[in-house]
Motif scaffolding. Sequence first.
Motif, short mmCIF file in Angstrom:
data_model
loop_
_atom_site.label_atom_id
_atom_site.label_comp_id
_atom_site.label_asym_id
_atom_site.label_seq_id
_atom_site.Cartn_x
_atom_site.Cartn_y
_atom_site.Cartn_z
N SER A 4 21.11 -4.11 13.89
CA SER A 4 19.98 -4.09 12.95
C SER A 4 19.17 -2.82 13.14
CB SER A 4 19.09 -5.33 13.10
OG SER A 4 18.19 -5.16 14.19
N ALA A 5 18.54 -2.41 12.05
CA ALA A 5 17.64 -1.25 12.09
C ALA A 5 16.47 -1.57 11.17
CB ALA A 5 18.36 0.01 11.63
N SER A 6 15.26 -1.46 11.71
CA SER A 6 14.07 -1.77 10.93
C SER A 6 13.15 -0.58 10.99
CB SER A 6 13.34 -2.99 11.50
OG SER A 6 14.25 -4.07 11.69
N GLY A 7 12.60 -0.18 9.86
CA GLY A 7 11.72 0.98 9.84
C GLY A 7 10.47 0.71 9.03
N VAL A 67 11.15 6.50 6.20
CA VAL A 67 12.20 5.94 7.05
C VAL A 67 13.52 5.77 6.29
CG1 VAL A 67 10.56 4.74 8.55
CG2 VAL A 67 11.55 3.52 6.59
N ALA A 68 13.52 6.13 5.01
CA ALA A 68 14.67 5.78 4.16
C ALA A 68 15.98 6.40 4.61
CB ALA A 68 14.36 6.18 2.71
N LYS A 69 15.96 7.71 4.91
CA LYS A 69 17.22 8.36 5.27
C LYS A 69 17.82 7.75 6.52
CE LYS A 69 16.16 12.86 3.40
NZ LYS A 69 15.93 14.29 3.55
N GLU A 70 16.97 7.55 7.53
CA GLU A 70 17.52 7.09 8.81
C GLU A 70 17.96 5.64 8.74
OE1 GLU A 70 14.48 8.60 11.51
OE2 GLU A 70 15.70 10.40 11.75
N ILE A 71 17.25 4.83 7.94
CA ILE A 71 17.71 3.44 7.77
C ILE A 71 19.04 3.41 7.02
CG2 ILE A 71 17.23 1.26 6.57
CD1 ILE A 71 15.62 1.50 9.09
N ARG A 72 19.19 4.31 6.06
CA ARG A 72 20.45 4.36 5.31
C ARG A 72 21.61 4.74 6.23
NH1 ARG A 72 24.28 2.79 2.81
NH2 ARG A 72 25.30 3.99 1.16
N ILE A 73 21.35 5.71 7.10
CA ILE A 73 22.39 6.10 8.06
C ILE A 73 22.72 4.93 8.98
CG2 ILE A 73 22.85 7.59 10.06
CD1 ILE A 73 21.09 9.73 8.54
N ALA A 74 21.67 4.25 9.46
CA ALA A 74 21.88 3.09 10.34
C ALA A 74 22.69 2.01 9.62
CB ALA A 74 20.53 2.53 10.80
N GLY A 113 7.94 10.74 13.69
CA GLY A 113 6.74 11.47 13.28
C GLY A 113 6.10 10.90 12.04
N SER A 114 4.96 11.43 11.67
CA SER A 114 4.14 10.98 10.53
C SER A 114 3.94 9.47 10.50
CB SER A 114 4.70 11.50 9.20
OG SER A 114 5.96 10.96 8.94
N GLY A 115 3.80 8.89 11.71
CA GLY A 115 3.45 7.48 11.79
C GLY A 115 4.59 6.52 11.52
N ALA A 116 5.80 7.03 11.40
CA ALA A 116 6.93 6.15 11.13
C ALA A 116 7.51 5.61 12.44
CB ALA A 116 8.01 6.89 10.36
N THR A 117 7.99 4.38 12.40
CA THR A 117 8.64 3.77 13.56
C THR A 117 9.96 3.15 13.13
OG1 THR A 117 6.50 3.22 14.54
CG2 THR A 117 8.41 2.03 15.39
N LEU A 118 11.00 3.40 13.90
CA LEU A 118 12.28 2.73 13.66
C LEU A 118 12.65 1.93 14.89
CD1 LEU A 118 12.99 5.91 12.20
CD2 LEU A 118 14.43 4.19 11.13
N LEU A 119 13.16 0.71 14.70
CA LEU A 119 13.55 -0.15 15.80
C LEU A 119 15.01 -0.58 15.59
CD1 LEU A 119 10.36 -2.42 16.03
CD2 LEU A 119 10.94 -0.48 17.50
N TYR A 136 0.87 -1.18 0.00
CA TYR A 136 0.00 0.00 0.00
C TYR A 136 0.90 1.23 0.00
CZ TYR A 136 -2.91 -3.90 1.34
OH TYR A 136 -3.50 -5.13 1.38
N ASP A 137 0.62 2.23 0.89
CA ASP A 137 1.50 3.39 0.91
C ASP A 137 2.61 3.23 1.95
OD1 ASP A 137 -0.17 3.51 3.09
OD2 ASP A 137 -0.15 5.69 3.17
N LEU A 138 2.73 2.04 2.54
CA LEU A 138 3.73 1.84 3.57
C LEU A 138 5.02 1.28 2.97
CD1 LEU A 138 1.65 0.19 6.45
CD2 LEU A 138 2.52 2.54 6.33
N THR A 139 6.13 1.72 3.52
CA THR A 139 7.41 1.16 3.13
C THR A 139 8.09 0.57 4.36
OG1 THR A 139 7.70 2.76 1.38
CG2 THR A 139 9.67 1.66 2.16
#
Lengths: 107, 405
Positions: free
Chosen positions: B359-362, B369-376, B342-348, B320-323
């Motif tokens: 590990s980093a899951s978003g 979540v793309a930028k922060e997962i890339r940094i992780a 924010g905007s409903g995103a969660t990173l673990l 759907y619209d989730l990544t």
Amino acid sequence: MPSWIDACATDDIEEEDVIRFDHDGAVFAIYRSPDDRFYCTDGLCTHEKVSLADGLVMDEIIECPKHNARFDYRTGEAKAAPVCVNLRTYATKIENGRVLIELMGAQ
Amino acid sequence: MTQHRGMVIVGAGECGARAAFALRENGYSGPIDVLGEEEHRPYERPPLSKGRPGGAVPLKEIATQAQWDSAEISLSLGTKVTEVDRADRVVRLADGRIMHYDKLLFATGARARRLPLATTAPVATLRTMSDAQHISSIAVPGSHVAIIGAGLIGLELAARLRAGDVDVTIIEVSSAALGRAVPPELAARLVQRHRNEGVRFEFDAEITAITDRTIALLDGSQFTADLIVAAIGAEPETGLAEQAGLEVRNGITVNVTLATSDQNIFAAGDCCNFPSPRTGAPVRLESWRNALDQGEHAAANMLGASREYQKTPWFWSEQYDLTLQVAGLPQPGRPFVRREPGSGATLLFQFDDDGRLVSASGLGPSGSVAKEIRIAEMLIERGARPDPRLLADAQSNLKKLLRTG
């Protein structure tokens, strides 16, 4: 005729970052470099139409968030697989704290 | 007739194609042969999880014929390899041709796993272009599709089918979706989203029989569908390697340079089992990124670079619209550090006992979540020990961690 379009405030973009700007059905990406200059390219990756504004800016490189395509956002040049198609770039100028981009023949 | 020895790549998916072009990018000027069993030029897969529902299945070619030609890569399609003869360093083809190799790359990929069930009923899978065309021809608006397996392919297919107004039931033998690949909390959120979109789930559902188009479960319930798709994972294509006497253990065993026990033979992508960076634990990955990165890496080493493969596993899934994006390999049972940007995103995030990020899951709307997962991902690759409190603080700029790490 070229025309200058007001895209955003300079403060809308952090240093070494990028935001998305939609105009007249087209998507652009506007960058602020680490040395505090502003650049503009097409906003969608030439590989799979992913919004580049979701990607990470490192120095002069924007990386597509999905497939890691890399472009030099100053020139639009594609730097790494899977892309070989360059991004179009657009001139920018700053006036009164606003970032303007130059669209040839727009409107 | 004598032949020049060249580079032979068995398998014409993402991995084999990338390896072939990377050989040229690395300056190799000898012959390159890419051998593919399918009739299509190499394309991005699986086609259906990316295409528009209801319409023709779009085939996105990795390179045009002109690009293959200009790189002077010989592409043999519809070509079956019958034997790899290591003693003579030749590959024998079903059409009678023989190819002499200097170095050989197995990029044979994986095939969709079949149900471990004796049935003559038609059960589709989703891996190849013809699989996708078959599914698309039956899964028309208003039809009902039963998907066996709540893994990534099953869920992505469900999202695509719902967008095309197809009724979807997912039947999963375990109690949750996405197994070990994704933190349970994010998997549960995806399942909830699918339910909101009208997908029905049957968890803990053991299938006892499939007759014609009806699935019978152990608890007595039955599901009839216009199409049954088994999306229960994939198995590495290792037949030729086994026949050639190479070690195979859930994939073709390779060392850190992606070389097999035969120094003239490499393996990369879905078909290989390689030592994880840092831990050395053997792992086999099935992801787009891994196929490309390893193909590129193997190419350099086929030319003598002897570099160790150290990339962090990474995948992306759109539903759907989730990544969903995951970097590193989430460890079941280890605690998570949570970030809510924010905007409903969660990173673990997860750490090992030494405080290194592993590990980093978003999960969030589109690319949120793309930028922060890339940094992780970069932090994981460096073996960095970022302060968990900084990761948890949504106001902190994670990019600064790259400068200090």
